[in-house]
Design a protein around this motif. Structure first.
Motif, short mmCIF file in Angstrom:
data_model
loop_
_atom_site.label_atom_id
_atom_site.label_comp_id
_atom_site.label_asym_id
_atom_site.label_seq_id
_atom_site.Cartn_x
_atom_site.Cartn_y
_atom_site.Cartn_z
N THR A 30 -5.94 99.06 5.45
CA THR A 30 -4.86 98.79 6.40
C THR A 30 -3.65 98.20 5.70
O THR A 30 -2.51 98.59 5.98
CB THR A 30 -5.36 97.83 7.50
OG1 THR A 30 -6.47 98.41 8.17
CG2 THR A 30 -4.26 97.56 8.51
N ARG A 31 -3.89 97.26 4.80
CA ARG A 31 -2.79 96.66 4.05
C ARG A 31 -2.01 97.72 3.27
O ARG A 31 -0.77 97.74 3.29
CB ARG A 31 -3.31 95.60 3.08
CG ARG A 31 -2.23 95.00 2.18
CD ARG A 31 -2.84 94.13 1.09
NE ARG A 31 -3.89 94.80 0.34
CZ ARG A 31 -3.68 95.73 -0.60
NH1 ARG A 31 -2.44 96.09 -0.90
NH2 ARG A 31 -4.70 96.28 -1.22
N ALA A 32 -2.74 98.61 2.59
CA ALA A 32 -2.08 99.66 1.81
C ALA A 32 -1.23 100.56 2.70
O ALA A 32 -0.12 100.96 2.33
CB ALA A 32 -3.13 100.48 1.06
N MET A 33 -1.75 100.88 3.88
CA MET A 33 -1.02 101.72 4.81
C MET A 33 0.28 101.04 5.26
O MET A 33 1.35 101.66 5.28
CB MET A 33 -1.89 102.04 6.03
CG MET A 33 -1.21 102.88 7.09
SD MET A 33 -2.36 103.36 8.39
CE MET A 33 -2.87 101.75 8.99
N LEU A 34 0.20 99.75 5.59
CA LEU A 34 1.39 99.04 6.04
C LEU A 34 2.39 98.86 4.90
O LEU A 34 3.61 98.96 5.11
CB LEU A 34 1.00 97.68 6.63
CG LEU A 34 0.15 97.71 7.90
CD1 LEU A 34 -0.12 96.29 8.40
CD2 LEU A 34 0.81 98.54 9.00
N GLU A 35 1.90 98.61 3.71
CA GLU A 35 2.80 98.48 2.57
C GLU A 35 3.52 99.79 2.29
O GLU A 35 4.70 99.79 1.93
CB GLU A 35 2.03 98.02 1.33
CG GLU A 35 1.62 96.56 1.38
CD GLU A 35 0.89 96.11 0.13
OE1 GLU A 35 0.38 96.98 -0.60
OE2 GLU A 35 0.82 94.88 -0.11
N ASN A 36 2.84 100.91 2.48
CA ASN A 36 3.47 102.21 2.30
C ASN A 36 4.57 102.45 3.33
O ASN A 36 5.47 103.27 3.12
CB ASN A 36 2.44 103.34 2.39
CG ASN A 36 1.56 103.42 1.16
OD1 ASN A 36 1.94 102.95 0.08
ND2 ASN A 36 0.38 104.01 1.29
N GLU A 37 4.49 101.73 4.45
CA GLU A 37 5.53 101.82 5.48
C GLU A 37 6.65 100.81 5.25
O GLU A 37 7.56 100.67 6.06
CB GLU A 37 4.91 101.59 6.86
CG GLU A 37 3.88 102.65 7.26
CD GLU A 37 3.15 102.30 8.54
OE1 GLU A 37 3.57 101.38 9.26
OE2 GLU A 37 2.13 102.97 8.83
N GLY A 38 6.56 100.09 4.13
CA GLY A 38 7.60 99.13 3.78
C GLY A 38 7.41 97.75 4.39
O GLY A 38 8.34 96.93 4.36
N LEU A 39 6.21 97.46 4.89
CA LEU A 39 5.96 96.19 5.54
C LEU A 39 5.27 95.22 4.57
O LEU A 39 4.61 95.63 3.62
CB LEU A 39 5.10 96.38 6.78
CG LEU A 39 5.67 97.36 7.82
CD1 LEU A 39 4.73 97.48 9.02
CD2 LEU A 39 7.06 96.93 8.27
N ASP A 40 5.44 93.93 4.83
CA ASP A 40 4.87 92.86 4.00
C ASP A 40 3.53 92.47 4.60
O ASP A 40 3.47 91.89 5.69
CB ASP A 40 5.84 91.68 3.99
CG ASP A 40 5.42 90.58 3.02
OD1 ASP A 40 4.21 90.44 2.75
OD2 ASP A 40 6.30 89.83 2.57
N ALA A 41 2.43 92.78 3.90
CA ALA A 41 1.10 92.51 4.45
C ALA A 41 0.15 92.04 3.35
O ALA A 41 0.20 92.52 2.22
CB ALA A 41 0.53 93.76 5.12
N VAL A 42 -0.70 91.07 3.72
CA VAL A 42 -1.78 90.60 2.86
C VAL A 42 -3.04 90.54 3.71
O VAL A 42 -2.98 90.68 4.94
CB VAL A 42 -1.48 89.22 2.24
CG1 VAL A 42 -0.27 89.30 1.32
CG2 VAL A 42 -1.27 88.18 3.33
N THR A 43 -4.17 90.33 3.07
CA THR A 43 -5.44 90.29 3.80
C THR A 43 -6.09 88.92 3.71
O THR A 43 -5.91 88.18 2.73
CB THR A 43 -6.42 91.35 3.28
OG1 THR A 43 -6.79 91.03 1.92
CG2 THR A 43 -5.82 92.74 3.34
N ALA A 44 -6.86 88.59 4.75
CA ALA A 44 -7.63 87.34 4.80
C ALA A 44 -8.93 87.62 5.52
O ALA A 44 -9.06 87.36 6.72
CB ALA A 44 -6.84 86.25 5.50
N PRO A 45 -9.93 88.17 4.80
CA PRO A 45 -11.20 88.50 5.45
C PRO A 45 -12.05 87.27 5.70
O PRO A 45 -12.34 86.50 4.78
CB PRO A 45 -11.87 89.46 4.46
CG PRO A 45 -11.28 89.12 3.13
CD PRO A 45 -9.89 88.61 3.39
#
Length: 268
Positions: free
Chosen positions: A63-78
């Motif tokens: 999901t993070r990779a998908m959002l980053e490809n859309e130009g969005l700033d995302a990180v994960t916290a499982p």
């Protein structure tokens, strides 16, 4: 589109910052798919830095990779939102490694369907753990950081079932009714400290959790007849309400549950 509003002889320019989330960090639970993913993407498009939460690190990474490809700033916290110790540790790690959580979208949830007289204890416990306990655990852990700062937005995902019941989902209805009142309780305790805590209550939307209902022609026909809008909701239609409740536009809105249900709860 109107570029300016006229009052007498003066031009008043629209305040384009009212709904901006630029520079704010939003933690979204249950963010790897469905409503959580949609809201994470939507807040990101309004400028928020997104922290994606879920139990499965691989799904969150995708999901993070998908959002980053859309130009969005995302990180994960499982981490597991049903485990209070894991929640406390996970929120502390976000605050330490990424920075203050300004917005919490308390979205993680599950559904179990069965006749009430045959409903299992295991399914009841699972619903309570995910749909109710997790809202309290994550909300409390995040608020402990927001309160000293004197600001913060918490949006608990409620449901049309916070108000209405339907055969076969009474325990789910119980959890969502509880989340509605927990939202009011959070606002009652924390609003005086500068926090806004509200609920966002979707009606019937085309999501993975509802795919069996969407495929059921008889149910879809009933739903369209029962809903004044005459159709299923599309998940993107939740974004505007989430942005409103997460932004300065809702600075004096507290303890409110915003129904996004095509008019279902307004009609008999």
């Amino acid at each position: 589109m109107v570029d300016a509003l006229m009052t007498g002889t003066e031009k008043i320019m629209p305040d384009n910052t009212l709904f901006s989330l630029a520079g704010r960090r939003a933690l979204v639970t249950g963010a790897s798919r469905g409503i959580g993913l949609t809201l994470a993407r939507g807040l990101g498009r309004f400028g928020a830095k997104i922290v994606l939460n879920g139990r499965h690190a691989e799904a969150l990474d995708a999901t993070r990779a998908m959002l980053e490809n859309e130009g969005l700033d995302a990180v994960t916290a499982p981490f597991d939102v049903t485990d209070q110790d894991a929640v406390i540790g996970g929120v502390e790690k976000i605050e330490h490694e990424y920075g203050p959580i300004d917005i919490l979208i308390n979205n993680a949830g599950i559904q179990r369907r069965a006749p009430l007289d045959q409903f299992s204890r295991a399914d009841w416990d699972a619903l309570i753990a995910t749909n109710l306990n997790a809202v309290f655990f994550v909300g409390q852990a995040v608020a402990r950081h927001m309160l000293p700062r004197g600001r913060g937005k918490i949006v608990n995902i409620c449901s049309v079932q916070s108000e209405l019941a339907r055969p076969g989902i009474a325990p789910y209805t119980a959890t969502k009714g509880a989340v509605k009142n927990l939202t009011k309780g959070m606002a009652t305790d924390w609003a005086r400290h500068g926090l806004q805590i509200n609920g966002l209550a979707p009606g019937y939307f085309k999501t993975e959790m509802n795919e069996k209902l969407v495929a059921d022609q008889a149910f879809t026909q009933w739903l369209c007849q029962r809903t004044p809008a005459g159709r299923w909701g599309n998940v993107d239609e939740l974004v505007g309400a989430a942005v409103f409740l997460s932004s300065d536009a809702s600075s004096f809105v507290n303890g409110h549950v915003l129904m996004v249900d095509g008019g279902m709860t307004a009609s008999v």
